[in-house]
Write a protein that holds these residues in place. Structure first.
Motif, PDB file in Angstrom:
ATOM      1  N   MET A  39       0.858  -1.170   0.000  1.00  0.00           N
ATOM      2  CA  MET A  39       0.000   0.000   0.000  1.00  0.00           C
ATOM      3  C   MET A  39       0.902   1.230   0.000  1.00  0.00           C
ATOM      4  N   ASP A  40       1.528   1.504  -1.143  1.00  0.00           N
ATOM      5  CA  ASP A  40       2.468   2.623  -1.202  1.00  0.00           C
ATOM      6  C   ASP A  40       1.753   3.937  -0.953  1.00  0.00           C
ATOM      7  N   VAL A  41       0.603   4.142  -1.626  1.00  0.00           N
ATOM      8  CA  VAL A  41      -0.273   5.277  -1.357  1.00  0.00           C
ATOM      9  C   VAL A  41      -1.470   4.741  -0.593  1.00  0.00           C
ATOM     10  N   LYS A  42      -1.803   5.384   0.521  1.00  0.00           N
ATOM     11  CA  LYS A  42      -2.854   4.861   1.392  1.00  0.00           C
ATOM     12  C   LYS A  42      -4.002   5.856   1.502  1.00  0.00           C
ATOM     13  N   GLN A 145      -7.385  15.653   3.198  1.00  0.00           N
ATOM     14  CA  GLN A 145      -6.071  16.185   3.522  1.00  0.00           C
ATOM     15  C   GLN A 145      -5.017  15.148   3.165  1.00  0.00           C
ATOM     16  N   TRP A 146      -3.774  15.618   2.963  1.00  0.00           N
ATOM     17  CA  TRP A 146      -2.702  14.752   2.500  1.00  0.00           C
ATOM     18  C   TRP A 146      -1.570  14.764   3.511  1.00  0.00           C
ATOM     19  N   ASP A 147      -1.190  13.592   4.010  1.00  0.00           N
ATOM     20  CA  ASP A 147      -0.053  13.455   4.906  1.00  0.00           C
ATOM     21  C   ASP A 147       1.114  12.937   4.087  1.00  0.00           C
ATOM     22  N   SER A 148       2.026  13.851   3.719  1.00  0.00           N
ATOM     23  CA  SER A 148       3.097  13.492   2.790  1.00  0.00           C
ATOM     24  C   SER A 148       4.097  12.512   3.397  1.00  0.00           C
ATOM     25  N   SER A 149       4.289  12.558   4.719  1.00  0.00           N
ATOM     26  CA  SER A 149       5.285  11.678   5.334  1.00  0.00           C
ATOM     27  C   SER A 149       4.926  10.209   5.195  1.00  0.00           C
ATOM     28  N   SER A 150       3.636   9.905   5.088  1.00  0.00           N
ATOM     29  CA  SER A 150       3.187   8.518   4.965  1.00  0.00           C
ATOM     30  C   SER A 150       2.469   8.244   3.652  1.00  0.00           C
ATOM     31  N   LYS A 151       2.450   9.227   2.735  1.00  0.00           N
ATOM     32  CA  LYS A 151       1.708   9.091   1.479  1.00  0.00           C
ATOM     33  C   LYS A 151       0.271   8.648   1.785  1.00  0.00           C
TER      34      LYS A 151
END
Length: 269
Positions: A39-42, A145-151
């Motif tokens: 799950m690279d992008v979650k 919203q987007w959390d970039s540290s965890s994609k």
């Protein structure tokens, strides 16, 4: 690393949104056959991480999150109806009073028969149509919203702010060696045979039977990127925010795993 394991472990239990689009029917993998799903992008809905059993979200060339539509909409509580005509499937999602039509590869879409232009088109890959998550959330009126540290893309279906739903744990590794399993060998606390995806936990922190997604480890005996795991084992030395990950191999070889920080997400069924 589960020395002094409990001897009784083995006896413990052998408004309506209608979205019409072209998509192929979804299939699901059963537990203990899909532990290595990456799950690279979650995607997280409120406080729950969405599980994508056999088709994963991804970032397209426009840096937009593309998701298999069905899994997200079911998590959002939509009623899904579909019918197959030839090799196409028309999907209807009930939750408000709009009709949205999307065609893979085209930026033009229809909302209540009015044309709109997407920033990035839906895509057809490996028998699935992927839909831009931002378009879906905007159409349904759901903040994202987007959390970039965890994609990690977070959909706030209840309109509240939600933090990324993971915790940082210390992790170690253990083998099927009887000395690490209370003398019982290759079985977990619930009586299942040890396999990739089996993890030992402190049941006061993570209840036994919990489905997890873990990432952040570095070891070539585990799936790259991350994996689905099941909290089905315990150990006397596994206390608090610590997880012991079963890895096939010898006790001596697994010492190279050491102690690693990992991110742990709890998955609902």
């Amino acid at each position: 690393m589960k020395e002094d394991y409990q001897l009784h472990k083995f006896t413990k239990g052998l408004t309506g949104l209608a979205v019409s689009l072209t998509v192929l029917a979804a299939g699901f993998l059963s537990p203990f056959t899909a532990k290595a799903a990456e799950m690279d992008v979650k995607v997280q809905v409120n406080d729950d991480l969405v599980r994508f059993p056999d088709a994963q979200p991804f970032l397209d060339d426009n840096h937009s999150t593309q998701v298999p539509l069905r899994f997200v909409t079911e998590k959002l509580g939509y009623e899904v109806d579909w019918k197959k005509v030839g090799n196409q499937v028309t999907v209807t999602l009930d939750n408000s009073h709009h009709t949205v039509t999307l065609i893979s590869g085209q930026k033009e879409a229809l909302i209540d028969n009015s044309p709109v232009t997407l920033d990035t088109p839906p895509q057809f890959q490996n028998g699935r149509v992927y839909v831009p998550l931002r378009f879906l959330s905007n159409t349904a009126g759901i903040p994202i919203q987007w959390d970039s540290s965890s994609k990690l893309a977070i959909l706030s279906n209840d309109g509240q702010h939600h933090a990324p739903d993971y915790q940082v744990f210390e992790s170690t590794a253990y083998s099927a060696d009887p000395s690490e399993n209370g003398g019982f060998g290759a079985f977990d606390f619930l009586g299942n045979r040890l396999a990739v995806g089996t993890v030992a936990v402190d049941p006061s922190v993570i209840p036994l039977g919990t489905k997890l997604y873990i990432e952040g480890y570095s070891y070539n005996g585990l799936p790259q990127g991350g994996m689905i795991a099941y909290a089905t084992d315990t150990g006397s030395s596994i206390k608090g925010n610590r997880i012991d990950i079963f890895i096939p191999g010898s006790k001596q070889a697994l010492r190279s795993y050491g102690i690693q920080k990992i991110k742990v997400y709890k998955l609902s069924e």
